[in-house]
Structures are given as structure tokens and as C-alpha cells.
Design a protein around this motif. Structure first.
Motif, PDB file in Angstrom:
ATOM      1  N   GLY A  98       0.840  -1.207   0.000  1.00 30.01           N
ATOM      2  CA  GLY A  98       0.000   0.000   0.000  1.00 30.01           C
ATOM      3  C   GLY A  98       0.869   1.249   0.000  1.00 30.01           C
ATOM      4  O   GLY A  98       2.019   1.238   0.473  1.00 30.01           O
ATOM      5  N   THR A  99       0.306   2.318  -0.531  1.00 28.94           N
ATOM      6  CA  THR A  99       1.040   3.597  -0.573  1.00 28.94           C
ATOM      7  C   THR A  99       1.398   4.066   0.832  1.00 28.94           C
ATOM      8  O   THR A  99       2.448   4.671   1.059  1.00 28.94           O
ATOM      9  CB  THR A  99       0.164   4.656  -1.286  1.00 28.94           C
ATOM     10  N   GLN A 100       0.495   3.781   1.763  1.00 33.16           N
ATOM     11  CA  GLN A 100       0.728   4.171   3.152  1.00 33.16           C
ATOM     12  C   GLN A 100       2.095   3.650   3.627  1.00 33.16           C
ATOM     13  O   GLN A 100       2.895   4.398   4.172  1.00 33.16           O
ATOM     14  CB  GLN A 100      -0.407   3.551   3.980  1.00 33.16           C
ATOM     15  N   TYR A 124      -2.768  14.600   3.086  1.00 34.82           N
ATOM     16  CA  TYR A 124      -3.003  13.282   3.677  1.00 34.82           C
ATOM     17  C   TYR A 124      -1.940  13.033   4.763  1.00 34.82           C
ATOM     18  O   TYR A 124      -0.747  13.277   4.538  1.00 34.82           O
ATOM     19  CB  TYR A 124      -2.940  12.244   2.554  1.00 34.82           C
ATOM     20  N   ASN A 174      -6.828  14.236  -1.771  1.00 36.28           N
ATOM     21  CA  ASN A 174      -7.594  13.946  -0.556  1.00 36.28           C
ATOM     22  C   ASN A 174      -7.020  14.845   0.537  1.00 36.28           C
ATOM     23  O   ASN A 174      -5.808  14.824   0.742  1.00 36.28           O
ATOM     24  CB  ASN A 174      -7.385  12.468  -0.197  1.00 36.28           C
ATOM     25  N   ASP A 202       1.688  11.203  -5.353  1.00 40.05           N
ATOM     26  CA  ASP A 202       0.781  10.146  -4.899  1.00 40.05           C
ATOM     27  C   ASP A 202      -0.461  10.180  -5.787  1.00 40.05           C
ATOM     28  O   ASP A 202      -1.207  11.157  -5.777  1.00 40.05           O
ATOM     29  CB  ASP A 202       0.425  10.376  -3.432  1.00 40.05           C
ATOM     30  N   ALA A 204      -3.184   8.196  -5.733  1.00 41.16           N
ATOM     31  CA  ALA A 204      -4.176   7.274  -5.160  1.00 41.16           C
ATOM     32  C   ALA A 204      -5.538   7.366  -5.856  1.00 41.16           C
ATOM     33  O   ALA A 204      -6.291   6.402  -5.881  1.00 41.16           O
ATOM     34  CB  ALA A 204      -4.335   7.539  -3.664  1.00 41.16           C
ATOM     35  N   TYR A 205      -5.845   8.558  -6.408  1.00 40.76           N
ATOM     36  CA  TYR A 205      -7.203   8.767  -6.960  1.00 40.76           C
ATOM     37  C   TYR A 205      -7.186   9.087  -8.450  1.00 40.76           C
ATOM     38  O   TYR A 205      -8.112   9.709  -8.947  1.00 40.76           O
ATOM     39  CB  TYR A 205      -7.911   9.876  -6.162  1.00 40.76           C
ATOM     40  N   SER A 233      -1.785   3.087  -6.344  1.00 39.05           N
ATOM     41  CA  SER A 233      -2.362   2.094  -5.441  1.00 39.05           C
ATOM     42  C   SER A 233      -3.555   1.391  -6.071  1.00 39.05           C
ATOM     43  O   SER A 233      -4.346   2.006  -6.793  1.00 39.05           O
ATOM     44  CB  SER A 233      -2.828   2.808  -4.161  1.00 39.05           C
ATOM     45  N   SER A 235      -5.817   0.228  -4.165  1.00 40.37           N
ATOM     46  CA  SER A 235      -6.816   0.279  -3.093  1.00 40.37           C
ATOM     47  C   SER A 235      -8.173   0.796  -3.539  1.00 40.37           C
ATOM     48  O   SER A 235      -9.195   0.147  -3.352  1.00 40.37           O
ATOM     49  CB  SER A 235      -6.304   1.157  -1.947  1.00 40.37           C
ATOM     50  N   LYS A 236      -8.192   2.005  -4.099  1.00 38.50           N
ATOM     51  CA  LYS A 236      -9.485   2.641  -4.389  1.00 38.50           C
ATOM     52  C   LYS A 236      -9.982   2.264  -5.782  1.00 38.50           C
ATOM     53  O   LYS A 236     -11.172   2.115  -6.014  1.00 38.50           O
ATOM     54  CB  LYS A 236      -9.380   4.163  -4.258  1.00 38.50           C
ATOM     55  N   ARG A 244      -3.856  -4.577   0.512  1.00 40.62           N
ATOM     56  CA  ARG A 244      -2.611  -3.828   0.664  1.00 40.62           C
ATOM     57  C   ARG A 244      -1.645  -4.066  -0.499  1.00 40.62           C
ATOM     58  O   ARG A 244      -0.719  -4.866  -0.406  1.00 40.62           O
ATOM     59  CB  ARG A 244      -1.896  -4.163   2.001  1.00 40.62           C
ATOM     60  N   ALA A 246       0.331  -1.588  -3.567  1.00 38.40           N
ATOM     61  CA  ALA A 246       0.543  -0.404  -4.406  1.00 38.40           C
ATOM     62  C   ALA A 246       1.927  -0.544  -5.041  1.00 38.40           C
ATOM     63  O   ALA A 246       2.683  -1.468  -4.708  1.00 38.40           O
ATOM     64  CB  ALA A 246       0.449   0.868  -3.561  1.00 38.40           C
TER      65      ALA A 246
HETATM   66  C1  LIG Z   1      -4.019  10.333  -0.723  1.00 35.81           C
HETATM   67  C2  LIG Z   1      -3.917   8.933  -0.238  1.00 35.81           C
HETATM   68  N1  LIG Z   1      -2.757   8.289  -0.381  1.00 35.81           N
HETATM   69  C3  LIG Z   1      -2.612   7.030   0.045  1.00 35.81           C
HETATM   70  C4  LIG Z   1      -3.632   6.365   0.672  1.00 35.81           C
HETATM   71  C5  LIG Z   1      -3.410   4.973   1.169  1.00 35.81           C
HETATM   72  O1  LIG Z   1      -3.381   4.116   0.105  1.00 35.81           O
HETATM   73  P1  LIG Z   1      -3.015   2.576   0.330  1.00 35.81           P
HETATM   74  O2  LIG Z   1      -4.268   1.859   0.658  1.00 35.81           O
HETATM   75  O3  LIG Z   1      -2.404   2.169  -0.976  1.00 35.81           O
HETATM   76  O4  LIG Z   1      -2.033   2.517   1.448  1.00 35.81           O
HETATM   77  C6  LIG Z   1      -4.869   6.983   0.825  1.00 35.81           C
HETATM   78  C7  LIG Z   1      -5.974   6.288   1.502  1.00 35.81           C
HETATM   79  O5  LIG Z   1      -6.989   6.830   1.840  1.00 35.81           O
HETATM   80  C8  LIG Z   1      -5.004   8.305   0.375  1.00 35.81           C
HETATM   81  O6  LIG Z   1      -6.160   8.965   0.520  1.00 35.81           O
END
Ligand SMILES: Cc1ncc(COP(=O)(O)O)c(C=O)c1O
Length: 399
Positions: A98-100, A124, A174, A202, A204-205, A233, A235-236, A244, A246
Motif C-alpha cells: 500500500g502507498t501508506q 493526507y 484527498n 501520490d 491514489a485517486y 495504489s 486500493s481505491k 494492501r 501499491a
Molecule cells: C491520498 C492517499 N494516499 C494514500 C492512501 C493509502 O493508500 P493505500 O491503501 O495504498 O495505502 C490513501 C488512503 O486513503 C489516500 O487517501
């Protein structure tokens, strides 16, 4: 006992506090509309679940993965080529949990203690926490509503730019739901070259962006690969948050530096998850577009419902959220969020969780169906009426 100074003033995430209260309210049979955490209410497509469950039923898939399956790298490379027109080699791609997790570790690979890392405010939380954990000097850059929440390079002093080593950028962003245009990305690359700053974008979206054209990758702009990297990622895009997975893609030196660090602390991603990711990236993509459309409709539905209640909401350009100011009588977003939860059962995220400039705002995650959204609006309208009465009693305008 002495704990690490790295912890600084880090506290458990706000979601834990909200979650605890949510559990108590549910135990009292209260109706809850949880629009706090950004985990989609949509389910993963059947072919993704099938790939995962088939692999999970095979006992040979349970060893250390050590690295990505060659098919996984091939899948993300061809996805980037088809979707974004970006050609990548194997050494320009690495996977993370995951990016996190990737954001939590990348500065170990590209920064030394004390290096200046520029991050957006509002932004974020891991953009700040990740670099801070590795001892970087995190400096926020302001994003203004009047500027569409787009970084204005003129807002950064030349002295700060000279000192900065890394710049974290993310659009669609975000929590503020803003997207950037091609001119911004071109300027970003020129800026990074001028000051020799590494860009972490990033994305993510990038598959939940509203507009006529699909959202581009930062890496698709000339020169991007020289100055930076992008997190992408699953994820979304694929409702894959719990699995998990990315990728970090782009500049080979940075990608390999992160891969080297991670090779010491991780033994690869669970193979069934890799198989599911291959199915996601190479399978039918029609669900991705349909969900983006659904998010846009949900954003419009919630926006018009809240605006009709007199709520100061701004139109979303993307992401799975909605960003709003606070109503009459509130200045503190956590106080407001807790009151909203108690009085209406609607759980949102306080804007203060996204940095100092997020205070005075609240974020709603679009994670319910249209009929539920109507109920959310109705519940919030009741709160609004109460506030109006308070304002009238005080002889003030409610919004
Ligand atoms: C901007 C942003 N980056 C990364 C993430 C986390 O992504 P991942 O599930 O790949 O860790 C989120 C999750 O809400 C997010 O909003």
C-alpha cells in the motif's frame, strides 16, 4: 521508560477515537452512517476475488514471496503503457504494501536526517508522518481554496526551495477533492529541475477523477522520470484496500533505493494478493469507469443535499470524498464531528486530521448507496435546523 523522540507529538489516528464511539453507539442500537474512513463500500470485481481465492486454496502459495512475480511487474507495466502512455522497465517498478507503507519508508531511501521535505497542508497525514519518522524536517506548503488548492510555486520562498530535498504532491487531492492540470505538472517538473528537488507524486485517486479526460500520470509528462516517482495504489481503483498493494514507479535510482531498503525489512507480498492484483490490472476495466461515474453522482447528490441545507460544501473534482466548511457555531472540527455523530449518527472526519489548514472543515467519505445518502442529508438537515434556531436566538446568520 524513555521512548523514541521520533514519536514527537504523534498521537493515535483520529479514526480510532471515532471508531470507539461508533462501537458504543451501535451497541445502543443507534443508526450510524459512517462516512469517515476512506474504504470503498463497493466490492471488488468477481474475477479479482476468484483469482485470490483460487491462489489462497493452493498451499504452495504460502511461502515468502521474496519479490514480485514477473507477471505482476508485466501487468503493472502494461497497465501504465495502456492507461497512461508511460513505458517502464522492470527496474522502474517496485511493489509496496500500500502507498501508506511506501510513504512511511521512502524517505529512508532518499533523505538524510534534517533534510527538508515539503508536504501539502491540507494533505493526507502519512505525507507528514512518514518523512518525520525517518528524521526529515517536514515543512508544509499552504494550499488555498482561492487557488483551487493547487500548489502555487510563488508561495514558496527561494530560500526554502534551495533547502528542500523532496516535494510531496498529490492530485486529485484527498481531502480537498481538487485536480491539477497539465500546465501545473509541467511547471512542477521545471521547478524540481531548477532546485534539484525529488518529486513524490501520490496518484491514489487518478482513477476517481471527474472531467472529460481520464486523469494523467505525473510520469507521462516529459522530464518527470528524471525528477521523481509516483505511487499508484490498487486500493481505491479496485476496492482492494484490505489486500494492501501499491507500486512505486518512475526514476530508477529512487525505485531501486526503496526496493533495497524494503528487501531488508520485508519478504514480499502474499502471493494470492499478487495473483489478485494481476487479475485486477489485466482484467476487464469497465467496473473502474462505472465506479468513477458512481462516485461523481454520489458527490453531486451529497453536495446538492447539503447545499440545500445551507451547508458550505464545494463541488468535488475527484476522489471518494467531499470537503466542507463547518456550520454556524463551530470553529473546532473535532468538536463538530463528535456532536454530529452524537446527534445524527453521521460520522465524518474532522478537517484538523489533515493539517492546520484543514481546521474549520470536515470530510465526508462517499461510501454508501444513494438511498443511504438521502438519509444522511435528512439527518444532517435536522442538525442544521437546530443550529438555525441557535443562530436566530443569538440574532446571527447561521452560515
Ligand atoms: C491520498 C492517499 N494516499 C494514500 C492512501 C493509502 O493508500 P493505500 O491503501 O495504498 O495505502 C490513501 C488512503 O486513503 C489516500 O487517501
Amino acid at each position: 521508560m524513555q521512548l523514541s523522540s521520533r514519536l514527537g507529538d504523534m498521537k493515535p489516528g483520529v479514526f480510532h477515537a471515532l471508531f470507539e464511539r461508533r462501537t458504543q453507539l451501535l451497541a445502543c442500537n443507534r443508526t450510524i452512517y459512517d462516512l469517515s474512513v476512506g474504504t470503498p463500500a463497493f466490492l471488488p470485481d468477481a474475477h479479482i476475488v476468484h483469482a485470490l481465492s483460487e491462489a489462497a486454496a493452493d498451499p504452495r502459495q504460502y511461502g515468502y514471496a521474496m519479490a514480485e512475480l514477473p507477471e505482476l511487474k508485466a501487468a503493472i507495466r502494461s497497465y501504465y503503457a495502456d492507461r497512461f502512455g508511460v513505458a517502464l522497465s522492470d527496474s522502474e517498478v517496485t511493489s509496496v504494501h500500500g502507498t501508506q507503507e511506501g510513504m512511511a519508508h521512502i524517505c529512508w531511501a532518499i533523505c538524510d536526517p534534517g533534510d527538508v521535505v515539503l508536504v501539502p497542508d491540507p494533505g493526507y497525514p502519512i505525507f507528514t508522518d512518514g518523512p518525520q519518522l525517518c528524521g526529515a524536517n517536514v515543512v508544509t506548503y499552504p494550499l488555498f481554496k482561492e487557488k483551487g488548492y493547487i500548489l502555487d510555486f510563488a508561495d514558496l520562498s527561494p530560500e526554502l526551495c534551495e533547502r528542500a530535498r523532496v516535494l510531496v504532491v498529490s492530485y486529485p487531492l484527498n481531502p480537498v477533492c481538487a485536480r491539477a492540470d497539465a500546465a501545473f505538472y509541467r511547471e512542477l517538473i521545471l521547478f524540481a529541475k531548477k532546485y534539484q528537488i525529488t518529486v513524490i507524486h501520490d496518484a491514489a485517486y487518478s482513477d476517481i477523477a471527474f472531467g472529460d479526460e481520464p486523469y494523467p500520470s505525473f510520469l507521462s509528462f516529459p522530464g518527470a522520470m528524471d525528477v521523481g516517482v509516483e505511487f499508484y495504489s490498487l486500493s481505491k481503483t479496485y476496492n482492494f484496500t484490505g489486500a494492501r498493494l501499491a507500486f512505486l514507479l518512475g526514476n530508477q535510482r529512487i525505485v531501486q533505493a526503496l526496493a533495497t531498503i524494503r528487501s531488508q525489512i520485508d519478504y514480499g507480498i502474499f502471493l494470492p494478493i499478487q495473483r489478485a492484483a494481476i487479475a485486477a490490472l489485466t482484467g476487464d476495466q469497465s467496473g473502474v469507469k462505472a465506479r468513477c461515474q458512481a462516485y461523481q453522482e454520489m458527490a453531486a447528490q451529497l453536495t446538492s443535499g447539503l447545499v440545500a441545507c445551507g451547508w458550505p460544501v464545494q463541488a468535488s473534482q475527484g476522489t471518494m470524498f467531499l470537503w466542507s466548511g463547518l456550520p454556524y457555531g463551530y470553529r473546532n472540527s473535532l468538536d463538530f464531528t463528535l456532536d454530529l455523530m452524537e446527534e445524527t449518527g453521521v460520522i465524518a472526519t474532522p478537517g484538523s486530521a489533515f493539517g492546520a489548514r484543514g481546521e474549520g472543515h470536515v470530510r465526508f467519505a462517499l461510501r454508501t448507496d444513494p438511498s443511504e445518502l438521502d438519509k444522511v442529508v435528512a439527518a444532517i438537515a435536522a442538525k442544521r435546523e437546530k443550529l438555525e434556531k441557535l443562530a436566530q436566538a443569538a440574532g446571527e446568520e447561521p452560515l
